[in-house]
Write an enzyme that holds these catalytic residues in place. Structure first.
Site, short mmCIF file in Angstrom:
data_model
loop_
_atom_site.label_atom_id
_atom_site.label_comp_id
_atom_site.label_asym_id
_atom_site.label_seq_id
_atom_site.Cartn_x
_atom_site.Cartn_y
_atom_site.Cartn_z
N THR A 196 0.85 -1.20 0.00
CA THR A 196 0.00 0.00 0.00
C THR A 196 0.88 1.24 0.00
O THR A 196 1.98 1.22 0.56
CB THR A 196 -0.87 -0.03 1.29
N ARG A 224 -14.83 -6.75 0.26
CA ARG A 224 -14.10 -6.27 1.45
C ARG A 224 -13.45 -4.91 1.19
O ARG A 224 -12.83 -4.67 0.16
CB ARG A 224 -13.03 -7.30 1.81
N VAL A 225 -13.62 -4.00 2.13
CA VAL A 225 -12.95 -2.70 2.07
C VAL A 225 -12.07 -2.58 3.31
O VAL A 225 -12.50 -2.90 4.42
CB VAL A 225 -13.98 -1.55 2.03
N GLY A 226 -10.83 -2.14 3.11
CA GLY A 226 -9.90 -2.01 4.23
C GLY A 226 -9.96 -0.63 4.87
O GLY A 226 -10.94 0.12 4.71
N ASP A 227 -8.91 -0.31 5.58
CA ASP A 227 -8.85 0.94 6.34
C ASP A 227 -8.50 2.15 5.49
O ASP A 227 -8.85 3.28 5.83
CB ASP A 227 -7.81 0.83 7.45
N THR A 246 -0.57 1.73 7.03
CA THR A 246 -0.48 0.57 6.16
C THR A 246 -0.36 -0.67 7.02
O THR A 246 0.47 -0.71 7.92
CB THR A 246 0.70 0.66 5.19
N GLY A 247 -1.19 -1.65 6.75
CA GLY A 247 -1.13 -2.86 7.55
C GLY A 247 -2.45 -3.61 7.45
O GLY A 247 -3.23 -3.38 6.51
N GLY A 249 -5.79 -4.05 7.65
CA GLY A 249 -6.76 -2.97 7.72
C GLY A 249 -7.86 -3.11 8.76
O GLY A 249 -8.29 -2.12 9.35
N1 ASP Z 1 -4.26 -1.50 4.93
C1 ASP Z 1 -4.51 -2.09 3.65
C2 ASP Z 1 -5.82 -2.86 3.72
O1 ASP Z 1 -6.08 -3.50 4.70
C3 ASP Z 1 -3.42 -2.99 3.20
C4 ASP Z 1 -2.01 -2.49 3.45
O2 ASP Z 1 -1.81 -1.45 4.00
O3 ASP Z 1 -1.06 -3.18 3.06
O4 ASP Z 1 -6.53 -2.84 2.76
#
Ligand code: ASP
Length: 347
Positions: A196, A224-227, A246-247, A249
């Site tokens: 990301t 699915r929707v992340g953060d 980033t991580g 989510g």
């Molecule tokens: N945070 C992002 C998600 O969960 C993925 C990422 O940051 O690598 O969609």
């Protein structure tokens, strides 16, 4: 000094203080996760070069006196166009074999924000997020509706095949195989959410902005929707603080991580490295999540903690030189004494 000279000198100092321009700063990330030193030298070189270019293009905006949001979108479009990152071209594949992207931007002073989720044909989702902020009465648009708005706004749309890279395709094949061997969606490890991109910037007027763009997590299902596009979770900015995360989510959403960091900075007056490390190195890992974040305050203080093996990260400030780091033993402006360290158990 004679009294009237003293008065003139003090007035001049006052005017200078009032018109004193802030030194611009730009900080970026290209994802946190499993980053082993066995990455091929060619790949590492390409990633570092792309990060440097993103920093230079973004900083050129700030040096020209442009607002922080211009630096954020300039830096992020470079990374979206580069196939090495999980954003724009190079996004990961969903369970159904699609590239489905999310992005958000936010300006700190006005608390203006725009975001998009689940888009398949928008070449640079960050530009669409910005258009939502600037040219719609809404904050968040999804899927087909977001793409219809993109068309109206003259935002570049491409064939979905544009986003495909072989590396991401192989990662998806591996994830599908793992799914067949285990329970579906059981193995949400860091290899599934890596690459990301995000940026936070402080402009010469002292204003902050943040942005994040992602393909999300490999093998994600059911829309699915992340953060990243959730204002406050993966992306947030106010007058004192800007954050891009980033991580994994789901954990950033549940902790409202980016907003949490900014509230610690703006309401509790915590230094930005401490506020960011408390959320990234304590709160999120204590719940079983992982990842990193970049944060910047209105005085130009930087934080970039992560609790994974590495995080692609970069910063550029007064010296005008792009600095890029990947591994945890590379120095960065986060290496402040006294901030909570990442627990070793999350590696
Ligand atoms: N945070 C992002 C998600 O969960 C993925 C990422 O940051 O690598 O969609």
């Amino acid at each position: 000094m004679k009294p009237f000279r003293l008065l003139i000198a003090l007035t001049a100092l006052g005017i200078a203080a009032m018109t004193h321009a802030t030194t611009p700063v730009l900080v970026i990330h290209g994802g946190a996760g499993v980053i082993k030193r066995d990455m091929s030298p060619a790949k590492e070189k390409a990633v570092r070069a792309a990060m440097s270019k993103a920093l230079q293009d973004g900083y050129a905006q700030l040096k020209a006196g442009k607002p922080a949001i211009d630096a954020v979108t300039a830096a992020i479009t470079v990374l979206e166009d580069d196939p090495n990152f999980n954003a724009g071209r190079g996004s990961v594949f969903t369970h159904d074999g699609k590239n489905e992207m999310d992005a958000a931007v936010m300006e700190g002073d006005s608390l203006s924000a725009g975001s998009v989720a689940g888009v398949h044909r928008v070449k640079n989702p960050i530009l669409l997020a910005r258009a939502v902020m600037e040219h719609s009465p809404h904050v968040m648009l999804i899927g087909d509706g977001a793409e219809a708005f993109a068309k109206e706004q003259g935002i570049t749309l491409v064939d979905p095949s544009y986003f495909r890279t072989d590396e991401r395709w192989q990662q998806w094949q591996k994830a599908l195989k793992e799914d067949n061997e285990k329970k579906p969606h059981a193995n949400q490890d860091t290899t599934k959410h890596f690459g990301t991109v995000g940026a936070v910037a402080l402009d010469s007027a002292g204003h902050l902005a943040a942005g994040t763009s992602t393909g999300g997590m490999t093998d994600k299902r059911w829309g699915r929707v992340g953060d990243s596009p959730i204002i406050g979770a993966g992306t947030y900015a106010n007058a004192k603080c800007a954050v891009s995360g980033t991580g994994w989510g789901e954990f950033y959403i549940r902790t409202v991580a980016a907003h949490e960091i900014c509230m610690k900075v703006s309401m509790l007056d915590e230094p930005v490295p401490r506020a960011t490390a408390e959320v990234i190195n304590q709160e999120i890992p204590s719940m079983g999540g992982n990842g990193g974040a970049i944060a910047l305050d209105a005085d130009g203080n930087i934080a970039m903690p992560f609790n994974t093996d590495g995080m692609f990260r970069g910063w550029i400030g007064a010296d005008g030189v792009p600095h890029v780091a990947i591994y945890d033993d590379e120095p960065d402006p986060s290496n402040h004494l006294g901030v909570p360290a990442a627990p070793s158990s999350t590696q």
